[in-house]
Structure formats: C-alpha cells, structure tokens
Scaffold this motif. Structure first.
Motif, PDB file in Angstrom:
ATOM      1  N   MET A 141      11.050  -3.527   9.444  1.00 28.02           N
ATOM      2  CA  MET A 141      10.602  -3.008   8.184  1.00 28.02           C
ATOM      3  C   MET A 141      11.560  -1.940   7.666  1.00 28.02           C
ATOM      4  O   MET A 141      11.665  -1.739   6.466  1.00 28.02           O
ATOM      5  N   GLU A 142      12.258  -1.286   8.529  1.00 28.08           N
ATOM      6  CA  GLU A 142      13.223  -0.272   8.103  1.00 28.08           C
ATOM      7  C   GLU A 142      14.320  -0.886   7.238  1.00 28.08           C
ATOM      8  O   GLU A 142      14.770  -0.265   6.292  1.00 28.08           O
ATOM      9  N   ILE A 143      14.731  -2.100   7.557  1.00 29.92           N
ATOM     10  CA  ILE A 143      15.789  -2.759   6.798  1.00 29.92           C
ATOM     11  C   ILE A 143      15.319  -3.032   5.377  1.00 29.92           C
ATOM     12  O   ILE A 143      16.077  -2.847   4.424  1.00 29.92           O
ATOM     13  N   VAL A 144      14.068  -3.414   5.231  1.00 28.13           N
ATOM     14  CA  VAL A 144      13.531  -3.686   3.893  1.00 28.13           C
ATOM     15  C   VAL A 144      13.477  -2.402   3.075  1.00 28.13           C
ATOM     16  O   VAL A 144      13.819  -2.390   1.890  1.00 28.13           O
ATOM     17  N   TRP A 156       6.270  -5.990  -1.130  1.00 29.59           N
ATOM     18  CA  TRP A 156       6.292  -6.556   0.213  1.00 29.59           C
ATOM     19  C   TRP A 156       6.088  -5.462   1.256  1.00 29.59           C
ATOM     20  O   TRP A 156       5.349  -5.637   2.212  1.00 29.59           O
ATOM     21  N   THR A 157       6.739  -4.319   1.062  1.00 30.11           N
ATOM     22  CA  THR A 157       6.585  -3.200   1.989  1.00 30.11           C
ATOM     23  C   THR A 157       5.141  -2.720   2.016  1.00 30.11           C
ATOM     24  O   THR A 157       4.593  -2.424   3.082  1.00 30.11           O
ATOM     25  N   GLN A 158       4.507  -2.645   0.859  1.00 26.97           N
ATOM     26  CA  GLN A 158       3.119  -2.191   0.800  1.00 26.97           C
ATOM     27  C   GLN A 158       2.181  -3.175   1.491  1.00 26.97           C
ATOM     28  O   GLN A 158       1.221  -2.759   2.131  1.00 26.97           O
ATOM     29  N   THR A 159       2.436  -4.477   1.398  1.00 32.41           N
ATOM     30  CA  THR A 159       1.576  -5.437   2.084  1.00 32.41           C
ATOM     31  C   THR A 159       1.730  -5.309   3.588  1.00 32.41           C
ATOM     32  O   THR A 159       0.766  -5.506   4.331  1.00 32.41           O
ATOM     33  N   ARG A 160       2.901  -4.974   4.075  1.00 30.98           N
ATOM     34  CA  ARG A 160       3.097  -4.770   5.510  1.00 30.98           C
ATOM     35  C   ARG A 160       2.361  -3.525   5.986  1.00 30.98           C
ATOM     36  O   ARG A 160       1.822  -3.501   7.067  1.00 30.98           O
ATOM     37  N   GLN A 161       2.315  -2.477   5.193  1.00 35.60           N
ATOM     38  CA  GLN A 161       1.606  -1.268   5.571  1.00 35.60           C
ATOM     39  C   GLN A 161       0.102  -1.486   5.540  1.00 35.60           C
ATOM     40  O   GLN A 161      -0.632  -0.909   6.326  1.00 35.60           O
ATOM     41  N   VAL A 212      -3.096  -0.796   8.481  1.00 30.99           N
ATOM     42  CA  VAL A 212      -4.322  -0.038   8.198  1.00 30.99           C
ATOM     43  C   VAL A 212      -5.556  -0.860   8.535  1.00 30.99           C
ATOM     44  O   VAL A 212      -6.529  -0.325   9.076  1.00 30.99           O
ATOM     45  N   THR A 213      -5.542  -2.141   8.267  1.00 31.85           N
ATOM     46  CA  THR A 213      -6.729  -2.962   8.517  1.00 31.85           C
ATOM     47  C   THR A 213      -6.987  -3.160   9.992  1.00 31.85           C
ATOM     48  O   THR A 213      -8.119  -3.429  10.376  1.00 31.85           O
ATOM     49  N   THR A 214      -5.980  -3.019  10.835  1.00 31.46           N
ATOM     50  CA  THR A 214      -6.183  -3.206  12.279  1.00 31.46           C
ATOM     51  C   THR A 214      -6.355  -1.879  12.999  1.00 31.46           C
ATOM     52  O   THR A 214      -6.494  -1.869  14.215  1.00 31.46           O
TER      53      THR A 214
END
Length: 58
Positions: free
Chosen positions: A1-4, A45-50, A54-56
């Motif tokens: 995710m850092e690369i994105v 895309w970054t926000q969907t990964r974050q 949160v959901t887990t």
C-alpha cells in the motif's frame, strides 16, 4: 500500500506541475483532466483498502 500512496503523491505533484505550466503558457497540451482522474482513482483505491482494515478491527 505504501507504493500506491507514493504513486498518488507523485501523480498529484505532476498534476500541479502540468496545471501551472498550462496556466503560464509553457505547454499547449491539456492533460490535467487525465492526471486528476489518476489521482482520484488512486485516492479512492487507498481509501477502500483502509476501510477493509477498519471492518475487521475487534
């Protein structure tokens, strides 16, 4: 995710540079819309990964 995140930051910097050069009359092409769309897609895309983290969370 850092690369994105880095890619989004670079795309944002490119978008700013392109818009400034376009406003100053240094370039005659308009890629600001393409750069803005790339930044928006990367940020989304970054926000969907974050959101997944949160959901887990317990």
């Amino acid at each position: 995710m850092e690369i994105v995140a880095v890619a989004v930051a670079v795309a944002a910097a490119v978008a700013v540079a392109v818009s400034v050069s376009r406003a100053a009359g240094l370039t005659d092409f308009d890629l600001l819309g393409v750069a803005a769309a790339a930044v928006a897609a990367g940020a989304a895309w970054t926000q969907t990964r974050q959101h997944g983290a949160v959901t887990t969370a317990p």
